[in-house]
Design a protein around this motif. Structure first.
Motif, mmCIF file in Angstrom:
data_model
loop_
_atom_site.group_PDB
_atom_site.id
_atom_site.type_symbol
_atom_site.label_atom_id
_atom_site.label_comp_id
_atom_site.label_asym_id
_atom_site.label_seq_id
_atom_site.Cartn_x
_atom_site.Cartn_y
_atom_site.Cartn_z
ATOM 1 N N GLY A 1 0.828 -1.199 0.000
ATOM 2 C CA GLY A 1 0.000 0.000 0.000
ATOM 3 C C GLY A 1 0.859 1.243 0.000
ATOM 4 O O GLY A 1 2.058 1.192 0.285
ATOM 5 N N GLY A 2 0.256 2.375 -0.342
ATOM 6 C CA GLY A 2 0.963 3.652 -0.336
ATOM 7 C C GLY A 2 1.877 3.861 -1.518
ATOM 8 O O GLY A 2 2.708 4.771 -1.512
ATOM 9 N N ASN B 1 2.523 7.358 -4.613
ATOM 10 C CA ASN B 1 2.144 8.647 -4.010
ATOM 11 C C ASN B 1 3.212 9.688 -4.353
ATOM 12 O O ASN B 1 4.011 10.096 -3.525
ATOM 13 C CB ASN B 1 1.996 8.501 -2.501
ATOM 14 C CG ASN B 1 1.469 9.762 -1.845
ATOM 15 O OD1 ASN B 1 0.963 10.650 -2.519
ATOM 16 N ND2 ASN B 1 1.591 9.830 -0.535
ATOM 17 N N ILE C 1 -6.846 11.955 -8.126
ATOM 18 C CA ILE C 1 -6.578 12.134 -6.705
ATOM 19 C C ILE C 1 -5.606 11.065 -6.210
ATOM 20 O O ILE C 1 -5.436 10.009 -6.832
ATOM 21 C CB ILE C 1 -7.883 12.096 -5.890
ATOM 22 C CG1 ILE C 1 -8.610 10.742 -6.077
ATOM 23 C CG2 ILE C 1 -8.802 13.233 -6.277
ATOM 24 C CD1 ILE C 1 -9.840 10.594 -5.206
ATOM 25 N N THR C 2 -4.951 11.353 -5.078
ATOM 26 C CA THR C 2 -3.925 10.458 -4.544
ATOM 27 C C THR C 2 -4.472 9.058 -4.285
ATOM 28 O O THR C 2 -3.793 8.066 -4.537
ATOM 29 C CB THR C 2 -3.348 11.056 -3.243
ATOM 30 O OG1 THR C 2 -2.770 12.314 -3.527
ATOM 31 C CG2 THR C 2 -2.288 10.140 -2.658
ATOM 32 N N GLN C 3 -5.693 8.950 -3.775
ATOM 33 C CA GLN C 3 -6.256 7.639 -3.478
ATOM 34 C C GLN C 3 -6.369 6.778 -4.731
ATOM 35 O O GLN C 3 -6.141 5.570 -4.697
ATOM 36 C CB GLN C 3 -7.630 7.786 -2.821
ATOM 37 C CG GLN C 3 -7.594 8.353 -1.414
ATOM 38 C CD GLN C 3 -7.606 9.878 -1.398
ATOM 39 O OE1 GLN C 3 -7.336 10.518 -2.415
ATOM 40 N NE2 GLN C 3 -7.917 10.441 -0.244
ATOM 41 N N VAL C 4 -6.720 7.414 -5.854
ATOM 42 C CA VAL C 4 -6.825 6.658 -7.091
ATOM 43 C C VAL C 4 -5.443 6.226 -7.567
ATOM 44 O O VAL C 4 -5.240 5.086 -8.011
ATOM 45 C CB VAL C 4 -7.533 7.501 -8.175
ATOM 46 C CG1 VAL C 4 -7.513 6.776 -9.511
ATOM 47 C CG2 VAL C 4 -8.954 7.821 -7.751
ATOM 48 N N ASP D 1 -2.824 5.702 -5.710
ATOM 49 C CA ASP D 1 -2.403 4.642 -4.802
ATOM 50 C C ASP D 1 -3.050 3.315 -5.207
ATOM 51 O O ASP D 1 -2.379 2.277 -5.293
ATOM 52 C CB ASP D 1 -2.793 5.016 -3.364
ATOM 53 C CG ASP D 1 -2.321 4.002 -2.334
ATOM 54 O OD1 ASP D 1 -1.768 2.960 -2.711
ATOM 55 O OD2 ASP D 1 -2.529 4.242 -1.131
ATOM 56 N N ALA D 2 -4.350 3.353 -5.478
ATOM 57 C CA ALA D 2 -5.055 2.126 -5.841
ATOM 58 C C ALA D 2 -4.501 1.521 -7.130
ATOM 59 O O ALA D 2 -4.315 0.304 -7.239
ATOM 60 C CB ALA D 2 -6.548 2.410 -5.984
ATOM 61 N N SER E 1 -0.440 0.577 -6.319
ATOM 62 C CA SER E 1 -0.355 -0.499 -5.316
ATOM 63 C C SER E 1 -1.006 -1.764 -5.837
ATOM 64 O O SER E 1 -0.511 -2.876 -5.619
ATOM 65 C CB SER E 1 -1.027 -0.055 -4.011
ATOM 66 O OG SER E 1 -0.344 1.037 -3.422
#
Length: 304
Positions: A246-247, A250, A258-261, A263-264, A267
């Motif tokens: 994970g992570g 970034n 966005i960062t979450q996308v 990362d997904a 990762s």
């Protein structure tokens, strides 16, 4: 099972009984200088330990990473039996230098065709410039030990663990960013290393460690006292599980996502390529090295 000599056994018994007294203003000297980072003035510490892994492998999922640089674990223990491992003073308790991941970025990331164009472009640009990926083992919980099991693996079915290490693996490359980890403090990789024979879940088969050659290194001061040395030991575990990464990804790529996308996407690509999460019975740790163990009182007495 390998037997130590009578003198080594006697020294091992002494190590479990000796305890440190009040601190002096000095530094351990002579053969005990190697234990200078041990918390030997802590009254709970009966012995100092310096363990060095010189070679081995760490297989997680479908990726096998060689251990080709020394990994040093140093600190103190209460006794050769079950004991917490007291942190080193003035140095890392577990010092694991970064190792190269075979195949680099291409070996651990499988970019999906539906990645956004800027992410795809950034991936191949960094592969062309810096394909290398380093992996660093980082502890996330206190170490627990039973060094008696290293010398005499139990044959009665009791816990054979020599050292319990809860760690995460830090993957580093410009594309992955600085926060890409396999495992975490909340969900670590838990290694229960032993010198005996493992009993893993399938598909792994049992593997055996090695107690090595244990002997006493006698010193000429003070009073011909020595320390316990174990050479050529092998610690193994192939029963542990490995959580997902994970992570990753970034980084500032100027992407309109966005960062979450990010990362997904990244990762997820790491997990797909490496085969994570990996269930117990599909991973293996083999660590070859040596250990030095000395009474904390002897270390204190050597101060100059």
């Amino acid at each position: 099972m390998r037997k130590t000599s009578l003198r080594t056994a006697a020294l091992a018994a002494a190590l479990t009984l000796a305890s440190a007294s009040s601190a002096n203003a000095g530094t351990p000297s002579g053969p005990y200088a190697m234990f200078k980072f041990c918390p030997y003035t802590n009254p709970s510490v009966g012995s100092c330990v310096l363990n060095t892994t010189t070679s081995g492998t760490l297989k997680i999922g479908s990726t096998t990473m060689p251990i080709d640089k020394p990994i040093v674990m140093q600190g103190g223990i209460e006794s050769l039996g079950p004991s917490p491992f007291y942190a080193a003073v003035g140095a890392p308790t577990l010092q694991a230098p970064p190792g190269k991941v075979p195949g680099g970025l291409l070996g651990i990331v499988n970019p999906a065709p539906n990645w956004p164009g800027p992410l795809w472009t950034a991936f191949w640009a960094i592969v062309g410039a810096v394909n290398d990926v380093s992996a660093t083992i980082e502890p996330v919980q206190a170490v627990q030990t039973n060094f008696g099991n290293a010398l005499f693996p139990p044959e009665d079915g009791s816990d054979p663990t020599v050292a319990r290490l809860a760690v995460r693996v830090h993957l580093q490359n410009p594309f992955l960013g600085g926060g890409c980890y396999i495992g975490s403090a909340q969900d670590p990789i838990v290694l229960k290393l032993q010198t005996g024979t493992t009993a893993p879940p399938p598909p792994n088969l049992p593997i055996s460690g090695n107690t090595g050659n244990a002997y006493t290194v006698w010193t000429d001061e003070p009073n011909y006292i020595g320390y316990l040395q174990v050479d050529g030991n092998t610690l193994v575990d192939n029963s542990f599980a490995v959580p997902k990464a994970g992570g990753c990804g970034n980084i500032a790529l100027g992407l309109p996502i966005i960062t979450q996308v990010l990362d997904a996407l990244v990762s997820g690509a790491v997990n797909l390529k490496v085969g994570l999460p990996a269930a117990a019975g599909t991973n293996t740790a083999i660590m070859n090295g040596k250990s030095s163990i000395a009474s904390s009182q002897y270390v204190l007495n050597s101060e100059q």
